[in-house]
Design a protein around this motif. Structure first.
Motif, short mmCIF file in Angstrom:
data_model
loop_
_atom_site.label_atom_id
_atom_site.label_comp_id
_atom_site.label_asym_id
_atom_site.label_seq_id
_atom_site.Cartn_x
_atom_site.Cartn_y
_atom_site.Cartn_z
N GLY A 112 0.78 -1.24 0.00
CA GLY A 112 0.00 0.00 0.00
C GLY A 112 0.80 1.27 0.00
O GLY A 112 0.23 2.37 -0.02
N GLY A 113 2.12 1.19 0.02
CA GLY A 113 2.91 2.41 -0.04
C GLY A 113 2.80 3.06 -1.40
O GLY A 113 2.18 2.52 -2.32
N GLY A 114 3.38 4.23 -1.53
CA GLY A 114 3.34 4.92 -2.80
C GLY A 114 3.56 6.40 -2.61
O GLY A 114 4.20 6.81 -1.64
N PHE A 135 7.10 1.41 11.93
CA PHE A 135 8.31 2.20 12.09
C PHE A 135 8.64 2.84 10.75
O PHE A 135 8.15 2.38 9.72
CB PHE A 135 9.47 1.32 12.57
N ARG A 136 9.47 3.86 10.76
CA ARG A 136 9.88 4.46 9.50
C ARG A 136 11.34 4.89 9.58
O ARG A 136 11.86 5.15 10.66
CB ARG A 136 8.98 5.64 9.13
N THR A 186 7.89 11.39 4.48
CA THR A 186 8.54 10.55 3.48
C THR A 186 9.58 9.65 4.14
O THR A 186 10.46 10.11 4.86
CB THR A 186 9.22 11.43 2.41
N ALA A 187 9.46 8.34 3.89
CA ALA A 187 10.35 7.37 4.50
C ALA A 187 9.97 5.98 4.00
O ALA A 187 8.94 5.80 3.35
CB ALA A 187 10.23 7.41 6.02
N VAL A 188 10.81 5.01 4.34
CA VAL A 188 10.42 3.62 4.18
C VAL A 188 9.72 3.22 5.48
O VAL A 188 10.26 3.43 6.56
CB VAL A 188 11.63 2.71 3.93
N TYR A 189 8.53 2.68 5.34
CA TYR A 189 7.75 2.27 6.49
C TYR A 189 7.83 0.76 6.67
O TYR A 189 7.62 0.00 5.71
CB TYR A 189 6.30 2.71 6.33
N TYR A 190 8.16 0.36 7.88
CA TYR A 190 8.29 -1.06 8.20
C TYR A 190 7.25 -1.46 9.24
O TYR A 190 6.96 -0.70 10.17
CB TYR A 190 9.67 -1.34 8.80
N CYS A 191 6.73 -2.66 9.11
CA CYS A 191 5.92 -3.18 10.20
C CYS A 191 6.76 -4.20 10.96
O CYS A 191 7.73 -4.75 10.43
CB CYS A 191 4.62 -3.79 9.71
N THR A 232 7.99 -0.61 2.96
CA THR A 232 7.30 -0.06 1.81
C THR A 232 7.55 1.45 1.78
O THR A 232 7.50 2.12 2.81
CB THR A 232 5.79 -0.38 1.85
N GLN A 233 7.85 1.96 0.58
CA GLN A 233 8.21 3.37 0.44
C GLN A 233 6.97 4.25 0.44
O GLN A 233 5.99 3.98 -0.27
CB GLN A 233 8.99 3.59 -0.85
N VAL A 234 7.02 5.31 1.21
CA VAL A 234 5.99 6.35 1.20
C VAL A 234 6.68 7.66 0.87
O VAL A 234 7.63 8.06 1.55
CB VAL A 234 5.27 6.45 2.57
N THR A 235 6.20 8.31 -0.19
CA THR A 235 6.80 9.57 -0.63
C THR A 235 5.72 10.65 -0.68
O THR A 235 4.68 10.46 -1.32
CB THR A 235 7.44 9.42 -2.02
N VAL A 236 5.97 11.75 -0.01
CA VAL A 236 5.01 12.87 0.05
C VAL A 236 5.69 14.11 -0.53
O VAL A 236 6.77 14.49 -0.11
CB VAL A 236 4.56 13.15 1.49
N SER A 237 5.03 14.69 -1.51
CA SER A 237 5.62 15.88 -2.15
C SER A 237 4.66 17.06 -2.16
O SER A 237 3.47 16.87 -1.86
CB SER A 237 6.06 15.54 -3.56
#
Length: 122
Positions: free
Chosen positions: A8-10, A37-38, A90-95, A117-122
């Motif tokens: 679900g990241g993106g 975590f991120r 913005t970060a890689v999110y880990y469970c 999973t990578q989450v990027t916010v711009s």
């Protein structure tokens, strides 16, 4: 063999929303605690939110009111609803899963980890 799989990241724009999930596959074990975590480049991994098996949550101050963790024990799946996203999210999110009780946001207390999973916010 325990396997935690995030999805679900993106990418999202600032102010937008994303929902990420983490499935505990190949296991029917009910984790006492699961957490998110991120980690950003050059930064230490930090706790974002954790959920006890009974639904009690522990959320980091910087995301409180914006991020909501939830745990579906029937599906053995952890979720993180992220609203009002900011570029600094913005970060890689880990469970991760903890095998003992006493949910915390300290990475050192978690035994099993997903691949991120990578989450990027711009």
């Amino acid at each position: 063999h325990v396997q935690l799989v995030e999805s679900g990241g993106g990418s999202a724009q600032a102010g937008g929303s994303l929902n990420i999930s983490c499935a505990s596959v190949k296991s029917t074990y009910i984790w006492p605690c699961m957490g998110w975590f991120r980690q950003s480049p050059g930064m230490q991994r930090e706790g974002v939110a954790a959920v006890d098996y009974d639904g009690t949550t522990n959320v980091q101050f910087s995301v409180k009111g914006r991020f909501t963790p939830s745990l579906d024990n029937a599906k053995n799946t952890l979720y993180l609803q992220m609203n009002s996203l900011k570029p600094e999210d913005t970060a890689v999110y880990y469970c991760a899963a903890m095998v003992t009780t006493g949910c915390s946001l300290s990475p050192a207390t978690f035994s099993y980890w997903g691949q991120g999973t990578q989450v990027t916010v711009s």
